[in-house]
Design a protein around this motif. Structure first.
Motif, PDB file in Angstrom:
ATOM      1  N   PHE A  73       0.832  -1.203   0.000  1.00 31.10           N
ATOM      2  CA  PHE A  73       0.000   0.000   0.000  1.00 31.10           C
ATOM      3  C   PHE A  73       0.866   1.251   0.000  1.00 31.10           C
ATOM      4  N   PHE A  74       1.823   1.329   0.933  1.00 34.19           N
ATOM      5  CA  PHE A  74       2.680   2.502   1.015  1.00 34.19           C
ATOM      6  C   PHE A  74       3.551   2.632  -0.236  1.00 34.19           C
ATOM      7  N   ALA A  75       4.031   1.501  -0.748  1.00 28.60           N
ATOM      8  CA  ALA A  75       4.874   1.533  -1.943  1.00 28.60           C
ATOM      9  C   ALA A  75       4.130   2.136  -3.126  1.00 28.60           C
ATOM     10  N   GLU A  76       2.846   1.801  -3.264  1.00 25.54           N
ATOM     11  CA  GLU A  76       2.061   2.326  -4.387  1.00 25.54           C
ATOM     12  C   GLU A  76       1.791   3.821  -4.221  1.00 25.54           C
ATOM     13  N   VAL A  77       1.589   4.273  -2.974  1.00 24.81           N
ATOM     14  CA  VAL A  77       1.414   5.707  -2.738  1.00 24.81           C
ATOM     15  C   VAL A  77       2.709   6.450  -3.050  1.00 24.81           C
ATOM     16  N   VAL A  78       3.834   5.907  -2.571  1.00 25.90           N
ATOM     17  CA  VAL A  78       5.134   6.533  -2.818  1.00 25.90           C
ATOM     18  C   VAL A  78       5.403   6.635  -4.320  1.00 25.90           C
ATOM     19  N   LYS A  79       5.011   5.612  -5.067  1.00 25.25           N
ATOM     20  CA  LYS A  79       5.190   5.637  -6.527  1.00 25.25           C
ATOM     21  C   LYS A  79       4.468   6.836  -7.129  1.00 25.25           C
ATOM     22  N   GLY A  80       3.234   7.090  -6.661  1.00 17.86           N
ATOM     23  CA  GLY A  80       2.479   8.235  -7.157  1.00 17.86           C
ATOM     24  C   GLY A  80       3.119   9.552  -6.764  1.00 17.86           C
ATOM     25  N   VAL A  81       3.630   9.629  -5.542  1.00 12.79           N
ATOM     26  CA  VAL A  81       4.302  10.842  -5.078  1.00 12.79           C
ATOM     27  C   VAL A  81       5.540  11.116  -5.922  1.00 12.79           C
ATOM     28  N   GLU A  82       6.378  10.100  -6.082  1.00 18.18           N
ATOM     29  CA  GLU A  82       7.636  10.289  -6.809  1.00 18.18           C
ATOM     30  C   GLU A  82       7.390  10.683  -8.256  1.00 18.18           C
ATOM     31  N   ALA A  83       6.399  10.057  -8.891  1.00 18.05           N
ATOM     32  CA  ALA A  83       6.100  10.372 -10.288  1.00 18.05           C
ATOM     33  C   ALA A  83       5.667  11.830 -10.442  1.00 18.05           C
ATOM     34  N   HIS A  84       4.849  12.318  -9.522  1.00 10.94           N
ATOM     35  CA  HIS A  84       4.366  13.694  -9.632  1.00 10.94           C
ATOM     36  C   HIS A  84       5.450  14.693  -9.245  1.00 10.94           C
ATOM     37  N   CYS A  85       6.332  14.315  -8.329  1.00 15.39           N
ATOM     38  CA  CYS A  85       7.498  15.170  -8.046  1.00 15.39           C
ATOM     39  C   CYS A  85       8.339  15.337  -9.307  1.00 15.39           C
ATOM     40  N   HIS A 290     -11.329  -0.227  -2.673  1.00 14.98           N
ATOM     41  CA  HIS A 290     -10.274   0.497  -3.377  1.00 14.98           C
ATOM     42  C   HIS A 290      -9.987   1.844  -2.716  1.00 14.98           C
ATOM     43  N   GLN A 291      -8.708   2.072  -2.426  1.00 15.50           N
ATOM     44  CA  GLN A 291      -8.240   3.405  -2.063  1.00 15.50           C
ATOM     45  C   GLN A 291      -7.511   3.990  -3.268  1.00 15.50           C
ATOM     46  N   PRO A 292      -7.794   5.246  -3.640  1.00 20.56           N
ATOM     47  CA  PRO A 292      -7.139   5.847  -4.811  1.00 20.56           C
ATOM     48  C   PRO A 292      -5.700   6.257  -4.482  1.00 20.56           C
ATOM     49  N   LYS A 293      -4.793   5.275  -4.503  1.00 21.99           N
ATOM     50  CA  LYS A 293      -3.423   5.495  -4.026  1.00 21.99           C
ATOM     51  C   LYS A 293      -2.632   6.435  -4.921  1.00 21.99           C
ATOM     52  N   GLN A 294      -2.755   6.262  -6.235  1.00 22.65           N
ATOM     53  CA  GLN A 294      -2.058   7.173  -7.141  1.00 22.65           C
ATOM     54  C   GLN A 294      -2.585   8.597  -6.979  1.00 22.65           C
ATOM     55  N   GLN A 295      -3.903   8.708  -6.839  1.00 18.03           N
ATOM     56  CA  GLN A 295      -4.505  10.030  -6.633  1.00 18.03           C
ATOM     57  C   GLN A 295      -4.048  10.636  -5.314  1.00 18.03           C
ATOM     58  N   LEU A 296      -3.917   9.789  -4.282  1.00 21.03           N
ATOM     59  CA  LEU A 296      -3.439  10.263  -2.989  1.00 21.03           C
ATOM     60  C   LEU A 296      -2.045  10.871  -3.112  1.00 21.03           C
ATOM     61  N   GLY A 297      -1.135  10.156  -3.793  1.00 25.29           N
ATOM     62  CA  GLY A 297       0.217  10.662  -3.983  1.00 25.29           C
ATOM     63  C   GLY A 297       0.254  11.931  -4.814  1.00 25.29           C
ATOM     64  N   ARG A 298      -0.513  11.932  -5.906  1.00 30.27           N
ATOM     65  CA  ARG A 298      -0.547  13.108  -6.787  1.00 30.27           C
ATOM     66  C   ARG A 298      -1.119  14.320  -6.064  1.00 30.27           C
ATOM     67  N   THR A 299      -2.214  14.115  -5.342  1.00 25.82           N
ATOM     68  CA  THR A 299      -2.857  15.221  -4.640  1.00 25.82           C
ATOM     69  C   THR A 299      -1.947  15.798  -3.565  1.00 25.82           C
ATOM     70  N   ALA A 300      -1.221  14.930  -2.869  1.00 27.71           N
ATOM     71  CA  ALA A 300      -0.311  15.400  -1.821  1.00 27.71           C
ATOM     72  C   ALA A 300       0.742  16.346  -2.391  1.00 27.71           C
TER      73      ALA A 300
END
Length: 334
Positions: A73-85, A290-300
């Protein structure tokens, strides 16, 4: 490593001229510009990120504290964060806390010393004292992801965990189940409390009894799910369905059921929470929330960038909504 002085010496110009060429801050003739750029190429010059940060007062770097990036779960969120960074020209420094207050304090201190432009915090098990350093950093943009009350200035992004727990349990009820149990996460954590509350909401709404022996507290890890299954097997009676409040525990629960000879879903239906990537590849594939993990990372990241551009605006809380994903681990009893 080559410096601006080396470039200036080779191109036979002043250091200020080199600076103007590299930063496009003043007109420089084409012939001089060509000499400077040729010297840059010859010396393999790379601008100093440290020098730039001292001049511009920003490092174009964000720091992130996460419970553990090995949890899917955390890995997928981090992936979204890193991609948007990356898309916005920022680097990400990731620190795993493993739920340890000393590591949190050490990691925070390190990130503050590196003068990161903003912080992302995703470690809901942490105690507030571990974050005392942030009270002295009121101007540092900080986004807290899926956490409870804080005593420092920050924006928040939260999963509507109570609604997710309700959706999971209501689906089991709609499939004809009446004897339903729940494996919660650690009950001192807000997401665990909210998912359990959603379970209770749905059961109460349907006038179904809550059986204490079928309500088991886990640890959000695979071994916690396996231990929860073993506890369930000790109960005098068994449910026909279980809401397991994260997918990793659901994996451990199903694994233990398999070795105990309990068929999922024929003998026991299971629904998870998070919809990690692995959930669809289990056998049987896991029905889950479903939790929107990619959206969570992007939104952050978007909230951090907005805070950098508007530092005086009021703090905000954004709530992301869960949804049901139907696969193969719930059997209809209708």
């Amino acid at each position: 490593m080559a410096t601006i002085k080396d470039i200036a010496r080779l191109a036979q110009v002043s250091t200020s001229t080199v600076s103007h060429v590299l930063n496009s801050t003043r007109f420089v003739s084409d012939s001089v510009k060509d000499r400077v750029l040729s010297a840059v190429k010859e010396l393999n010059y790379a601008p100093s990120a440290l020098a730039r940060s001292l001049k511009t007062k920003n490092t174009r770097t964000f720091g992130m504290l996460v419970t553990t990036s090995t949890n899917p779960f955390f890995a997928e969120v981090v992936k979204g964060v890193e991609a948007h960074c990356y898309l916005n020209g920022y680097s990400l420094i990731l620190c795993n806390t493993e739920g340890d207050a000393d590591r949190i304090r050490f990691s925070l201190s390190t990130l503050l010393q590196k003068q990161v432009d903003g912080l992302l915090l995703m470690c809901s098990e942490a105690e507030a004292p571990a974050f005392s350093q942030l009270s002295s950093q009121p101007n540092l943009p900080t986004v807290v992801m899926d956490w409870g009350p804080t005593d420092f200035q920050c924006d928040k992004i939260q999963d509507n965990s109570r609604q997710g727990g309700y959706l999971a349990t209501r689906y089991l009820i709609e499939q004809g189940h009446k004897d339903i149990g729940c494996v919660s996460g650690p009950l001192d954590k807000l997401p665990s409390q909210q998912r359990l509350a959603g379970f209770v909401d749905a059961m109460t709404e349907a006038n179904l009894p809550l059986q204490p022996q079928w309500q088991i507290s886990g640890n959000f890890e695979c071994d916690g799910g396996a231990a929860a299954f073993e506890s369930l097997m000790q109960a005098p009676t068994r449910p026909t369905a279980m809401f397991v409040s994260n997918d990793v525990m659901a994996m451990g629960f199903i694994h233990a059921a398999y070795y105990a000879g309990i068929n999922i879903p024929e003998q026991l239906s299971v629904i998870g929470y998070d919809d990690i990537e692995l959930a669809r590849y289990l056998t049987p594939a896991l029905t889950t929330i479903h939790q929107p993990k990619q959206q969570l990372g992007r939104t952050a990241v978007e909230v951090l960038l907005e805070r950098l551009n508007n530092p005086g605006s009021s703090s905000k809380t954004i709530q992301l909504e869960p949804s049901l994903v139907i696969r193969d681990t719930v059997k209809s009893r209708l």
